[in-house]
Design an enzyme around this catalytic site. Sequence first.
Site, PDB file in Angstrom:
ATOM      1  N   SER A 165      -8.584 -22.698   5.112  1.00  0.00           N
ATOM      2  CA  SER A 165      -8.394 -23.491   3.898  1.00  0.00           C
ATOM      3  C   SER A 165      -9.156 -22.823   2.759  1.00  0.00           C
ATOM      4  O   SER A 165      -8.954 -21.638   2.509  1.00  0.00           O
ATOM      5  CB  SER A 165      -8.857 -24.938   4.127  1.00  0.00           C
ATOM      6  N   THR A 166     -10.049 -23.522   2.088  1.00  0.00           N
ATOM      7  CA  THR A 166     -10.745 -22.965   0.920  1.00  0.00           C
ATOM      8  C   THR A 166     -11.466 -21.668   1.286  1.00  0.00           C
ATOM      9  O   THR A 166     -12.254 -21.623   2.221  1.00  0.00           O
ATOM     10  CB  THR A 166     -11.761 -23.979   0.382  1.00  0.00           C
TER      11      THR A 166
ATOM     12  N   HIS B 173      -3.917 -23.614   3.958  1.00  0.00           N
ATOM     13  CA  HIS B 173      -3.615 -24.752   3.087  1.00  0.00           C
ATOM     14  C   HIS B 173      -3.263 -24.255   1.692  1.00  0.00           C
ATOM     15  O   HIS B 173      -4.107 -23.734   0.973  1.00  0.00           O
ATOM     16  CB  HIS B 173      -4.826 -25.694   3.009  1.00  0.00           C
TER      17      HIS B 173
ATOM     18  N   MET C 109     -12.777 -26.519   3.834  1.00  0.00           N
ATOM     19  CA  MET C 109     -13.398 -27.835   3.741  1.00  0.00           C
ATOM     20  C   MET C 109     -12.756 -28.768   4.757  1.00  0.00           C
ATOM     21  O   MET C 109     -11.568 -28.681   5.042  1.00  0.00           O
ATOM     22  CB  MET C 109     -13.215 -28.391   2.333  1.00  0.00           C
TER      23      MET C 109
ATOM     24  N   ASP D  34      -9.901 -29.962   9.632  1.00  0.00           N
ATOM     25  CA  ASP D  34      -8.577 -29.633  10.158  1.00  0.00           C
ATOM     26  C   ASP D  34      -8.663 -28.401  11.051  1.00  0.00           C
ATOM     27  O   ASP D  34      -9.234 -27.382  10.668  1.00  0.00           O
ATOM     28  CB  ASP D  34      -7.607 -29.370   9.000  1.00  0.00           C
TER      29      ASP D  34
END
Length: 360
Positions: free
Chosen positions: A183-184, A209, A302, A305
């Site tokens: 993600s991030t 993501h 973050m 997940d």
Amino acid sequence: MSAGSKTKVLIIDDSAVIRHLLTEILNQADDIEVVGTAQDPIFAKNKVRDLRPDVITLDVEMPRMDGLSFLEELMKTDPIPVVMVSALTQKGCETTLRALELGAIDYITKPSIDVSSGVINLGDEIIKKVRLAAKARVRRKGFECSSVQAAKELSGKKTSHLTTGTLESLSATTDKIIAIGASTGGTQAVTEIITALPESTPGTVIVQHMPPVFTSSFAERLNSISRIDVKEAVSGDRVLRGTALIAPGNHHMTVKRNGAMYYVDIIDGPMVNFVRPSVDVLFRSVAKYAGRNAVGVILTGMGEDGARGMLEMKEAGAFTIAQDEASSVVFGMPKRAIELGAADRVISLDEIAKIILEHA
């Protein structure tokens, strides 16, 4: 930034309307203070030095000096967490992806219609991303990064730094699969891993993501600088050696098996862990259909997940890897996987490609 103090934000944007809207939105948060604005990077340079912001929001297209040039200079000399502000267009996506490679933490997409109302509607997301950026790790960068090196190598003959023994070992396997979730900070991490892999790498599936237009641009960007083929996945795509499939934005991706053949299914459905695509959805399908023939990797991001899905992969016999805290931009997803006991190895980003291939 000291405990209890406000996050100081500098807004750089050539639009007076956007500067005003972002200032109003961010100042509504009790823990954020906009300490200054600038209409372009030239004006911003002195303000960065004088105001010492904790986070910068940075427009991409501005007069006198574009956002990417300013970002590259900033990350070389005085790294500060940056949230990019870009248009949700093909060109905007490509520029934002380059910004993330250069070290930007995240991005905000400006609406193309009714900008004022659209930005106001994004208020909660903007505040959330600035808060996250304030906690992220940013390091000074030299920009001859692995992806650039890979692109140079691809201009000539594609060769691998791996030993003959490693390549022979990879050739002997026919049913391995690599699953990666991020993600991030993940675009930079995924790029570093994928550009380090040789043509003989087992089939790879990736959830990053991102919104829909971004995943397509990301796949095209990776494909242009990698030894393996990279594409945005569609239902029925086979998971083949030397190929990586990226889940399309706003859709989950699962892996299935028909005899000795793996393929992907792209599905709608509710968000999982507040996201779609979800790493958990992918990892759980890999646990079910690949079991011990899989390698799972959870990268910077973050939230949590992918953590439980990785645990299912490990319990099914897969080898699992979590990115360590020191090399993660945001140590959320890997941390949760480690806490659950889902990771066989916790290692730095620059070692992950090597360890993947050792266990593939």
